[in-house]
Every structure is written in structure tokens, then in C-alpha cells.
Motif scaffolding. Structure first.
Motif, mmCIF file in Angstrom:
data_model
loop_
_atom_site.group_PDB
_atom_site.id
_atom_site.type_symbol
_atom_site.label_atom_id
_atom_site.label_comp_id
_atom_site.label_asym_id
_atom_site.label_seq_id
_atom_site.Cartn_x
_atom_site.Cartn_y
_atom_site.Cartn_z
ATOM 1 N N GLN A 43 0.720 -1.271 0.040
ATOM 2 C CA GLN A 43 0.122 0.051 -0.036
ATOM 3 C C GLN A 43 0.891 1.304 -0.081
ATOM 4 O O GLN A 43 0.228 2.293 -0.403
ATOM 5 N N ARG A 44 1.900 1.276 0.761
ATOM 6 C CA ARG A 44 2.858 2.518 0.855
ATOM 7 C C ARG A 44 4.117 2.007 1.135
ATOM 8 O O ARG A 44 4.497 0.814 1.473
ATOM 9 N N SER A 45 5.050 3.145 1.153
ATOM 10 C CA SER A 45 6.359 2.869 1.528
ATOM 11 C C SER A 45 6.754 3.181 2.884
ATOM 12 O O SER A 45 6.117 3.976 3.552
ATOM 13 N N PHE A 46 7.991 2.675 3.548
ATOM 14 C CA PHE A 46 8.294 2.844 4.897
ATOM 15 C C PHE A 46 9.774 3.500 4.793
ATOM 16 O O PHE A 46 10.175 2.421 3.895
ATOM 17 N N ASP A 47 10.257 4.030 5.733
ATOM 18 C CA ASP A 47 11.718 4.388 5.868
ATOM 19 C C ASP A 47 12.503 3.207 6.313
ATOM 20 O O ASP A 47 13.587 3.181 6.145
ATOM 21 N N CYS A 48 11.913 2.461 7.214
ATOM 22 C CA CYS A 48 12.459 1.294 8.070
ATOM 23 C C CYS A 48 11.186 0.197 8.643
ATOM 24 O O CYS A 48 10.438 0.825 8.732
ATOM 25 N N VAL A 49 11.976 -0.927 8.462
ATOM 26 C CA VAL A 49 10.892 -1.840 8.885
ATOM 27 C C VAL A 49 11.726 -2.566 10.247
ATOM 28 O O VAL A 49 12.750 -2.894 10.400
ATOM 29 N N ILE A 50 10.861 -2.725 11.591
ATOM 30 C CA ILE A 50 11.320 -3.268 12.716
ATOM 31 C C ILE A 50 10.393 -4.566 12.811
ATOM 32 O O ILE A 50 9.315 -4.505 12.919
#
Length: 125
Positions: A43-50
Motif C-alpha cells: 500500500q505504501r512505502s516505509f523508511d524502515c521496518v522493525i
């Protein structure tokens, strides 16, 4: 504002961590399943995944591998109870940018997260 996706099924870890990171200037989305994480990432982009390793519907390391080979590779901070040296090495070699074990100190996680975001090219969120 940098955006984070936290993939963690333990509410006692996920919710306080999300609140802490929001208080430190991040936009945070949380999920507890890999299927939900994959949907959010589409759905969208993220700057980082935890990312937790052990999730109810699979192993987070599989998602870390997928993200690493993706054209829009998003950095991953693995946050897991798996403390064995072999797991740490596998986690780093298969796709995570950093690896922390539970229990963890939130200030250290924040410092590591900021380091990842400083050293990885912006993802265009």
C-alpha cells in the motif's frame, strides 16, 4: 517525518515501542502478522521496518529476505528473542541491516534506528 512499520505480535513489546518511537518523531504503523505486513508494504512505502523473527503466521526472516531483493528495498532492524550467535549472523546475512535481541533498551534501539536511516539511502516516503 520518517515512517516505520513495526511487525511484532507481542502487544507488551509492540505498543510501548510504537509509543516511544512516536514520541521521538516517527510515524508508526503496527501489525502482528506477516500477511498484514506484506499488505501494508504494498500500500505504501516505509523508511524502515522493525521486524520480529517468530510470528504467528511465519518467520520474519523470510520477509527480510524478500525486502532485501525488492527493487525498493526498505531497511530492516530485526528485533527478536533469538539470541543465539548463529541466528544473529543468519539474520544479518539474509537481509536485516541490524539485529537486536529482546529484552532491549529503547534508547539503544532508537540510536540504531537513526543510524540505519542515516546510512541507508532515502526511500522516498
Amino acid at each position: 517525518m520518517k515512517s516505520l512499520l513495526i511487525i511484532e505480535d507481542d502487544l507488551n513489546v509492540r505498543d510501548p515501542l510504537a509509543n516511544y518511537l512516536e514520541k521521538n518523531g516517527f510515524s508508526v504503523v503496527t501489525v502482528s502478522l506477516l500477511t498484514d505486513a506484506r499488505a501494508r508494504l504494498k500500500q505504501r512505502s516505509f523508511d524502515c521496518v522493525i521486524l520480529d523473527w517468530n510470528l504467528p503466521d511465519g518467520e520474519g526472516i523470510e520477509l527480510a529476505k524478500e525486502l532485501r531483493i525488492s527493487p525498493n528495498a526498505v531497511p530492516v532492524l530485526m528485533l527478536t528473542a533469538r539470541t543465539d550467535l548463529t541466528d544473529k549472523v543468519v539474520g544479518l546475512e539474509l537481509g536485516s541491516n541490524d539485529y537486536m535481541t529482546k529484552p532491549f533498551e529503547p534508547r539503544e534501539l532508537l540510536a540504531r534506528l537513526r543510524n540505519i536511516l542515516r546510512t541507508v539511502a532515502p526511500q522516498g516516503t
